[in-house]
Write a protein that holds these residues in place. Structure first.
Motif, short mmCIF file in Angstrom:
data_model
loop_
_atom_site.label_atom_id
_atom_site.label_comp_id
_atom_site.label_asym_id
_atom_site.label_seq_id
_atom_site.Cartn_x
_atom_site.Cartn_y
_atom_site.Cartn_z
N ALA A 8 0.83 -1.22 0.00
CA ALA A 8 0.00 0.00 0.00
C ALA A 8 0.86 1.26 0.00
O ALA A 8 0.54 2.23 -0.69
CB ALA A 8 -0.94 -0.01 1.20
N PHE A 12 0.91 3.94 -3.07
CA PHE A 12 0.62 5.37 -2.91
C PHE A 12 1.79 6.21 -3.40
O PHE A 12 1.58 7.21 -4.10
CB PHE A 12 0.30 5.75 -1.45
CG PHE A 12 0.22 7.24 -1.30
CD1 PHE A 12 -0.86 7.93 -1.82
CD2 PHE A 12 1.27 7.96 -0.74
CE1 PHE A 12 -0.92 9.32 -1.75
CE2 PHE A 12 1.23 9.34 -0.67
CZ PHE A 12 0.13 10.03 -1.17
N ARG A 92 -4.61 13.54 0.47
CA ARG A 92 -5.94 13.81 0.98
C ARG A 92 -6.55 12.47 1.39
O ARG A 92 -6.45 11.47 0.68
CB ARG A 92 -6.79 14.49 -0.09
CG ARG A 92 -8.01 15.18 0.45
CD ARG A 92 -8.75 16.08 -0.56
NE ARG A 92 -8.37 16.00 -1.96
CZ ARG A 92 -7.50 16.80 -2.58
NH1 ARG A 92 -6.89 17.75 -1.92
NH2 ARG A 92 -7.24 16.65 -3.86
N PHE A 93 -7.17 12.48 2.56
CA PHE A 93 -7.93 11.33 3.05
C PHE A 93 -9.32 11.87 3.34
O PHE A 93 -9.52 12.57 4.34
CB PHE A 93 -7.29 10.76 4.32
CG PHE A 93 -8.02 9.55 4.85
CD1 PHE A 93 -7.72 8.28 4.40
CD2 PHE A 93 -9.03 9.69 5.80
CE1 PHE A 93 -8.39 7.17 4.88
CE2 PHE A 93 -9.71 8.59 6.29
CZ PHE A 93 -9.39 7.32 5.83
N GLY A 94 -10.26 11.61 2.43
CA GLY A 94 -11.58 12.21 2.58
C GLY A 94 -11.45 13.73 2.55
O GLY A 94 -10.91 14.30 1.61
N ALA A 167 -9.30 4.53 9.82
CA ALA A 167 -9.19 3.28 9.05
C ALA A 167 -8.88 2.13 10.01
O ALA A 167 -8.25 2.34 11.05
CB ALA A 167 -8.10 3.40 7.99
N ALA A 172 -5.16 -0.18 4.84
CA ALA A 172 -6.44 0.37 4.38
C ALA A 172 -6.36 1.90 4.31
O ALA A 172 -6.90 2.51 3.37
CB ALA A 172 -7.56 -0.06 5.31
N PHE A 173 -5.71 2.52 5.26
CA PHE A 173 -5.55 3.98 5.25
C PHE A 173 -4.76 4.41 4.01
O PHE A 173 -5.18 5.30 3.28
CB PHE A 173 -4.84 4.43 6.53
CG PHE A 173 -4.51 5.89 6.56
CD1 PHE A 173 -5.48 6.83 6.85
CD2 PHE A 173 -3.22 6.32 6.30
CE1 PHE A 173 -5.18 8.20 6.86
CE2 PHE A 173 -2.90 7.67 6.32
CZ PHE A 173 -3.89 8.61 6.59
N ASP A 175 -4.27 2.85 1.23
CA ASP A 175 -5.00 2.58 -0.01
C ASP A 175 -6.00 3.68 -0.36
O ASP A 175 -6.32 3.87 -1.53
CB ASP A 175 -5.75 1.23 0.10
CG ASP A 175 -4.83 0.03 -0.04
OD1 ASP A 175 -3.70 0.18 -0.56
OD2 ASP A 175 -5.24 -1.06 0.41
N GLN A 176 -6.50 4.40 0.65
CA GLN A 176 -7.52 5.42 0.43
C GLN A 176 -6.93 6.81 0.19
O GLN A 176 -7.67 7.74 -0.13
CB GLN A 176 -8.46 5.48 1.62
CG GLN A 176 -9.29 4.22 1.79
CD GLN A 176 -10.17 4.30 3.01
OE1 GLN A 176 -11.00 5.19 3.12
NE2 GLN A 176 -9.99 3.36 3.92
N LEU A 177 -5.62 6.97 0.31
CA LEU A 177 -5.01 8.27 0.14
C LEU A 177 -5.00 8.70 -1.33
O LEU A 177 -4.75 7.89 -2.21
CB LEU A 177 -3.56 8.27 0.64
CG LEU A 177 -3.34 8.21 2.14
CD1 LEU A 177 -1.85 8.24 2.44
CD2 LEU A 177 -4.06 9.32 2.86
N GLU A 178 -5.26 9.98 -1.53
CA GLU A 178 -5.17 10.58 -2.87
C GLU A 178 -4.01 11.56 -2.86
O GLU A 178 -3.95 12.43 -1.99
CB GLU A 178 -6.46 11.33 -3.20
CG GLU A 178 -7.68 10.46 -3.29
CD GLU A 178 -8.93 11.29 -3.49
OE1 GLU A 178 -8.86 12.37 -4.12
OE2 GLU A 178 -9.99 10.87 -3.00
#
Length: 181
Positions: A8, A12, A92-94, A167, A172-173, A175-178
């Motif tokens: 992950a 990223f 960015r996370f959400g 997360a 999992a955290f 994987d969600q990062l932009e």
């Protein structure tokens, strides 16, 4: 969990570097890291360095933290800080904009461990459960951390019990990062 975290983080980092390349026709650049030696530097100007991640080469653990604090650190944190050398990366996370912390060199790895020990000492003094930071936020009072008891990634206000689970685990955290350039 070690392989998932490493995968992950690398994924990223690749997304981050690719966004830099696509948007700026360059690999990631940093003024803050200018003049600080690192295996990541691929070139420099008179104001900034251009970098790419490099494999982590020292011993792959944060055992000095465990020894200093007499605790066992969650395996994903060992993996997070020992997979690669890289510059810090904006993400960015959400709704949260953050800076994902990375180690730039072997010297920076030692400094990071000292900072984590200081963080844990403060938590112990305040009778707070142990967390280990992985990212900063704009507010100097808030950080993103790995809860060393549950393995969850939390947003915490330093020196308080205020924590919000983001997360269930570090992979999992990540994987969600932009990426943010």
């Amino acid at each position: 969990m070690e392989k998932e975290t490493a995968h992950a983080l690398k994924a990223f980092t690749e997304r981050y570097c690719n966004v830099w390349h696509e948007q700026r026709d360059s690999w990631p650049q940093s003024e803050e890291l200018y003049g600080i030696p690192s295996p990541c530097i691929i070139s420099s100007t008179d104001k900034y360095v251009i970098w790419q991640p490099k494999p982590f080469v020292p011993e792959r653990n944060v055992n000095p933290i465990e020894q200093a604090m007499e605790i066992v650190v969650q395996t994903p944190l060992h993996t997070f800080y020992t997979t690669q050398f890289a510059g810090d990366m904006a993400a960015r996370f959400g709704e949260l904009t953050l800076t994902l912390l990375q180690t730039w060199s072997e010297d920076d790895f030692v400094r990071m461990q000292e900072n984590l020990i200081g963080h844990l000492v403060t938590q112990k003094r305040l009778k707070l459960s142990p967390t280990l930071f992985i990212a900063t936020l704009d507010s100097e009072l808030d950080v993103i951390s790995l809860c060393n008891l549950s393995g969850e990634v939390v947003k915490e206000t330093l020196g308080t019990r205020q924590r919000t689970v983001l997360a269930p685990n570090l992979a999992a955290f990540l994987d969600q990062l932009e990426p943010v350039v």
